[in-house]
Design a protein around this motif. Structure first.
Motif, PDB file in Angstrom:
ATOM      1  N   ASP A 161      17.208  52.858  40.501  1.00 36.67           N
ATOM      2  CA  ASP A 161      17.674  53.756  39.446  1.00 36.67           C
ATOM      3  C   ASP A 161      18.817  53.115  38.650  1.00 36.67           C
ATOM      4  O   ASP A 161      18.830  53.153  37.421  1.00 36.67           O
ATOM      5  N   LEU A 162      19.781  52.505  39.352  1.00 30.61           N
ATOM      6  CA  LEU A 162      20.877  51.841  38.654  1.00 30.61           C
ATOM      7  C   LEU A 162      20.391  50.599  37.902  1.00 30.61           C
ATOM      8  O   LEU A 162      20.888  50.284  36.821  1.00 30.61           O
ATOM      9  N   LEU A 175      14.609  52.838  47.757  1.00 39.79           N
ATOM     10  CA  LEU A 175      13.456  52.293  48.471  1.00 39.79           C
ATOM     11  C   LEU A 175      12.582  53.411  49.030  1.00 39.79           C
ATOM     12  O   LEU A 175      11.350  53.320  49.021  1.00 39.79           O
ATOM     13  N   ARG A 176      13.202  54.480  49.534  1.00 38.39           N
ATOM     14  CA  ARG A 176      12.432  55.603  50.088  1.00 38.39           C
ATOM     15  C   ARG A 176      11.563  56.239  49.006  1.00 38.39           C
ATOM     16  O   ARG A 176      10.396  56.556  49.241  1.00 38.39           O
ATOM     17  N   GLN A 177      12.154  56.450  47.816  1.00 42.73           N
ATOM     18  CA  GLN A 177      11.396  57.066  46.722  1.00 42.73           C
ATOM     19  C   GLN A 177      10.295  56.137  46.216  1.00 42.73           C
ATOM     20  O   GLN A 177       9.251  56.596  45.749  1.00 42.73           O
ATOM     21  N   LEU A 178      10.544  54.835  46.290  1.00 38.03           N
ATOM     22  CA  LEU A 178       9.515  53.884  45.871  1.00 38.03           C
ATOM     23  C   LEU A 178       8.283  53.978  46.762  1.00 38.03           C
ATOM     24  O   LEU A 178       7.149  53.850  46.289  1.00 38.03           O
ATOM     25  N   ILE A 179       8.496  54.230  48.070  1.00 39.05           N
ATOM     26  CA  ILE A 179       7.378  54.301  49.014  1.00 39.05           C
ATOM     27  C   ILE A 179       6.728  55.683  49.015  1.00 39.05           C
ATOM     28  O   ILE A 179       5.495  55.804  48.941  1.00 39.05           O
ATOM     29  N   TYR A 184      22.100  41.088  36.174  1.00 30.14           N
ATOM     30  CA  TYR A 184      22.775  42.186  36.858  1.00 30.14           C
ATOM     31  C   TYR A 184      21.789  43.313  37.184  1.00 30.14           C
ATOM     32  O   TYR A 184      21.836  43.903  38.271  1.00 30.14           O
ATOM     33  N   ALA A 185      20.899  43.615  36.258  1.00 28.33           N
ATOM     34  CA  ALA A 185      19.920  44.679  36.491  1.00 28.33           C
ATOM     35  C   ALA A 185      18.988  44.326  37.646  1.00 28.33           C
ATOM     36  O   ALA A 185      18.697  45.169  38.505  1.00 28.33           O
ATOM     37  N   LEU A 212      16.900  44.895  43.079  1.00 31.02           N
ATOM     38  CA  LEU A 212      16.216  44.235  44.188  1.00 31.02           C
ATOM     39  C   LEU A 212      17.120  44.000  45.384  1.00 31.02           C
ATOM     40  O   LEU A 212      16.744  44.289  46.515  1.00 31.02           O
ATOM     41  N   SER A 213      18.318  43.477  45.136  1.00 36.70           N
ATOM     42  CA  SER A 213      19.203  43.149  46.256  1.00 36.70           C
ATOM     43  C   SER A 213      19.760  44.401  46.916  1.00 36.70           C
ATOM     44  O   SER A 213      19.774  44.523  48.142  1.00 36.70           O
TER      45      SER A 213
END
Length: 325
Positions: free
Chosen positions: A294-295, A69-73, A282-283, A288-289
């Motif tokens: 990355d995974l 989430l940090r890298q997304l922002i 699963y992806a 999201l959850s």
């Protein structure tokens, strides 16, 4: 009477005038005429490549990074190589999901192809009115949006207001009074299989029926005169002639069921537990959850590789069979 014509006469000792060669209708050089069709379709091809290849390359890049989430922002993702794939492939839950995905795909594809073939053979034997009615019903079922069909199935199996429970109670099966279908893993799995088969059969049946119309009727009549039954005619005459279309439909259904996501996500979100979780679900759950994009991207790339491997193995077997014929 001869028609009057004007002819230019050549004086004695004068050389005849050279004939004019007929000019072609188009003056464009041959290389330009050869490239022109490719230039016309180039915008569509480039747009399609961008829409397909760009997301794939982006997912591949994210799967090689530490992307949460940090890298997304902030956008400061660190390159970690194959670490995400190592984490994914050492997760026992992931391999359980892979096994369930292949089981889900095999059951769906087998049911779709068997039912579609039987429906296509039935439509071929119907009269004009019956054929029109059945084909119209198939087209209407095929045209129903996925979300709408999934919602209908949810209401059909609703524990309190569902038609299925009410019908079973009317037959004397009181144990299905307020029975919660989606609280049971096997029941949820079976309902999803029923939904996907119901959505897939129209396309496959119509395509196979179109292929059946290309089989000459004289071959069937000759086989019947020789004493062949319906099964022998289908096995020896009909199926070999529709085999290319049958294999094409089979490969499309493999792809469609392997990447089924919308029905599962809307109806069960992979539950209860992991009973209906397959690789696409699963992806999304991982990305999201758990906020591990990355995974999730790595799981998506593994899904693409597995699906490509299944199709490559299938096409190799198909080409081998065609070469032996």
């Amino acid at each position: 009477m001869q028609p009057l014509t004007r002819e230019r006469t050549t004086a004695p000792g004068e050389a005849p005038a050279p004939r004019r060669s007929r000019q072609p209708l188009t003056s464009a050089p041959a290389p330009a005429r050869t490239l022109w069709p490719y230039l016309l379709i180039a915008p569509a091809v480039l747009g399609t490549l961008y829409l397909l290849v760009h997301p794939l390359l982006r997912a591949l890049l994210i799967s090689l990074q530490d992307f949460g989430l940090r890298q997304l922002i902030l956008g400061d993702a660190e390159f970690v190589g194959l670490e995400n794939y190592r984490t994914l492939l050492t997760d026992p839950r992931f391999w359980e999901v892979v096994r369930r995905t292949f089981v889900f795909m095999a059951i769906n594809v087998a049911l779709i192809m068997v039912i579609s073939t039987l429906v296509a053979l039935m439509v071929e034997r119907l009269g004009r009115f019956g054929r029109t009615m059945v084909l119209s019903a198939l087209v209407l079922a095929w045209a129903m949006p996925v979300i709408a069909a999934t919602t209908v199935f949810q209401w059909l199996f609703h524990s309190e207001f569902g038609v299925v429970n009410r019908s079973l109670r009317s037959l004397g099966l009181d144990s299905f009074d307020r029975y919660t279908w989606f609280a049971s893993g096997p029941a949820s799995f079976a309902i999803l299989v029923l939904l996907i088969v119901w959505q897939s059969v129209p396309f496959a049946a119509i395509t196979l029926y179109s292929a059946l119309t290309t089989v000459p009727a004289e071959l069937h009549e000759s086989a019947r005169i020789d004493g062949a039954g319906a099964r022998r005619i289908f096995r020896s005459i009909t199926f070999p002639m529709i085999r290319p279309i049958f294999m094409l439909v089979l490969s499309l259904e493999v792809i469609w069921t392997f990447k089924a996501f919308v029905q599962i996500w809307v109806m069960t979100r992979g539950g209860p537990g992991d009973a209906t979780t397959i690789l696409p679900v699963y992806a999304v759950q991982t990305a999201l959850s758990a906020q591990h994009y990355d995974l999730g991207a790595a799981a998506s790339m593994v899904t693409v590789v597995l699906m490509s491997g299944v199709l490559v193995a299938y096409f190799r077997q198909m080409y081998k069979q065609e070469a032996e014929l």
